[in-house]
Design a protein around this motif. Sequence first.
Motif, PDB file in Angstrom:
ATOM      1  N   UNK A 135      -7.724   9.052 -15.733  1.00 55.62           N
ATOM      2  CA  UNK A 135      -7.565  10.248 -16.545  1.00 55.62           C
ATOM      3  C   UNK A 135      -6.165  10.806 -16.308  1.00 55.62           C
ATOM      4  N   UNK A 136      -5.427  11.030 -17.404  1.00 59.10           N
ATOM      5  CA  UNK A 136      -4.116  11.672 -17.289  1.00 59.10           C
ATOM      6  C   UNK A 136      -4.308  13.092 -16.802  1.00 59.10           C
ATOM      7  N   UNK A 137      -3.363  13.556 -15.986  1.00 58.02           N
ATOM      8  CA  UNK A 137      -3.464  14.911 -15.457  1.00 58.02           C
ATOM      9  C   UNK A 137      -2.085  15.400 -15.038  1.00 58.02           C
ATOM     10  N   UNK A 138      -2.031  16.672 -14.709  1.00 58.07           N
ATOM     11  CA  UNK A 138      -0.812  17.248 -14.166  1.00 58.07           C
ATOM     12  C   UNK A 138      -1.089  17.572 -12.708  1.00 58.07           C
ATOM     13  N   UNK A 139      -0.242  17.050 -11.845  1.00 57.58           N
ATOM     14  CA  UNK A 139      -0.410  17.269 -10.418  1.00 57.58           C
ATOM     15  C   UNK A 139       0.905  17.801  -9.855  1.00 57.58           C
ATOM     16  N   UNK A 140       0.859  18.983  -9.286  1.00 52.78           N
ATOM     17  CA  UNK A 140       2.045  19.645  -8.730  1.00 52.78           C
ATOM     18  C   UNK A 140       3.182  19.701  -9.757  1.00 52.78           C
ATOM     19  N   UNK A 145      -1.716  10.580 -13.149  1.00 50.16           N
ATOM     20  CA  UNK A 145      -3.027  10.098 -13.569  1.00 50.16           C
ATOM     21  C   UNK A 145      -3.927  10.011 -12.347  1.00 50.16           C
ATOM     22  N   UNK A 146      -5.196  10.264 -12.598  1.00 49.71           N
ATOM     23  CA  UNK A 146      -6.169  10.181 -11.522  1.00 49.71           C
ATOM     24  C   UNK A 146      -6.977   8.914 -11.723  1.00 49.71           C
ATOM     25  N   UNK A 147      -7.168   8.183 -10.638  1.00 48.05           N
ATOM     26  CA  UNK A 147      -7.911   6.919 -10.681  1.00 48.05           C
ATOM     27  C   UNK A 147      -9.113   7.052  -9.758  1.00 48.05           C
ATOM     28  N   UNK A 172     -19.749  11.710 -14.332  1.00 49.91           N
ATOM     29  CA  UNK A 172     -19.964  13.030 -13.736  1.00 49.91           C
ATOM     30  C   UNK A 172     -18.966  13.339 -12.613  1.00 49.91           C
ATOM     31  N   UNK A 173     -18.611  12.341 -11.825  1.00 49.57           N
ATOM     32  CA  UNK A 173     -17.803  12.602 -10.628  1.00 49.57           C
ATOM     33  C   UNK A 173     -16.300  12.673 -10.913  1.00 49.57           C
ATOM     34  N   UNK A 174     -15.807  12.013 -11.951  1.00 49.30           N
ATOM     35  CA  UNK A 174     -14.371  12.027 -12.248  1.00 49.30           C
ATOM     36  C   UNK A 174     -13.825  13.446 -12.410  1.00 49.30           C
ATOM     37  N   UNK A 175     -14.397  14.293 -13.262  1.00 49.09           N
ATOM     38  CA  UNK A 175     -13.831  15.643 -13.395  1.00 49.09           C
ATOM     39  C   UNK A 175     -13.969  16.484 -12.118  1.00 49.09           C
ATOM     40  N   UNK A 176     -15.018  16.277 -11.364  1.00 49.65           N
ATOM     41  CA  UNK A 176     -15.246  17.047 -10.135  1.00 49.65           C
ATOM     42  C   UNK A 176     -14.189  16.713  -9.087  1.00 49.65           C
ATOM     43  N   UNK A 177     -13.964  15.432  -8.882  1.00 54.78           N
ATOM     44  CA  UNK A 177     -13.026  15.017  -7.840  1.00 54.78           C
ATOM     45  C   UNK A 177     -11.582  15.305  -8.256  1.00 54.78           C
ATOM     46  N   UNK A 183      -5.680  17.996  -9.715  1.00 50.72           N
ATOM     47  CA  UNK A 183      -5.100  17.185 -10.785  1.00 50.72           C
ATOM     48  C   UNK A 183      -5.748  17.650 -12.097  1.00 50.72           C
ATOM     49  N   UNK A 184      -5.029  18.504 -12.852  1.00 48.75           N
ATOM     50  CA  UNK A 184      -5.586  19.149 -14.046  1.00 48.75           C
ATOM     51  C   UNK A 184      -5.341  18.301 -15.302  1.00 48.75           C
TER      52      UNK A 184
END
Length: 185
Positions: A135-140, A145-147, A172-177, A183-184
Amino acid sequence: MVVGSDRMRRRLPRQVLEATLSAALFIGVAGCGGPESFTVSELCGRKVDSALVAPFLPKGETLKVDDGISAPEQPRCQVYVDGDLHLYVRGNIDKADFDILKATERSMRRLGNPAPARGIGDGATIADHGAMAVQACTYKGEKSQYILEIDWVDTPKNTAERREALEKLLRAHLPVIMEAEGCRP
């Protein structure tokens, strides 16, 4: 002798009753030490619906959830039943320009019959013994991307049930972690 016989007759049923109760109690206590069903409500230090983890855990005597292998930006946890690894969950924050699904295609094949799963992150693959989502995200403040990877899965024994359980847990766990790691999307 007649008096002694009466006493024996009265005692005998009581002794038989006591022996029967003792045997029943022993069987009941021995049955309590049998295999148990386990509940896991946290993976890698993050809350998870225990019903989503339950299909991966066979009945057993001991449960160990080891999340001591985690590092910043890299949550890791292993779930053991009776000393055997049954679930390994890994998360990573990586650069956005890296196609992890393509890069790991070979390793997903080793998990058996990988196939795309729709509606999970920006891309996901479910195999017979593991799964992965990105999932693509913004981190800091940076595009990242989050894997999320899940493998070492052999339970449930029915492959279709196992794949379905993997997809539900991954979804279920991908958005939680991701949220827990900051990582938004």
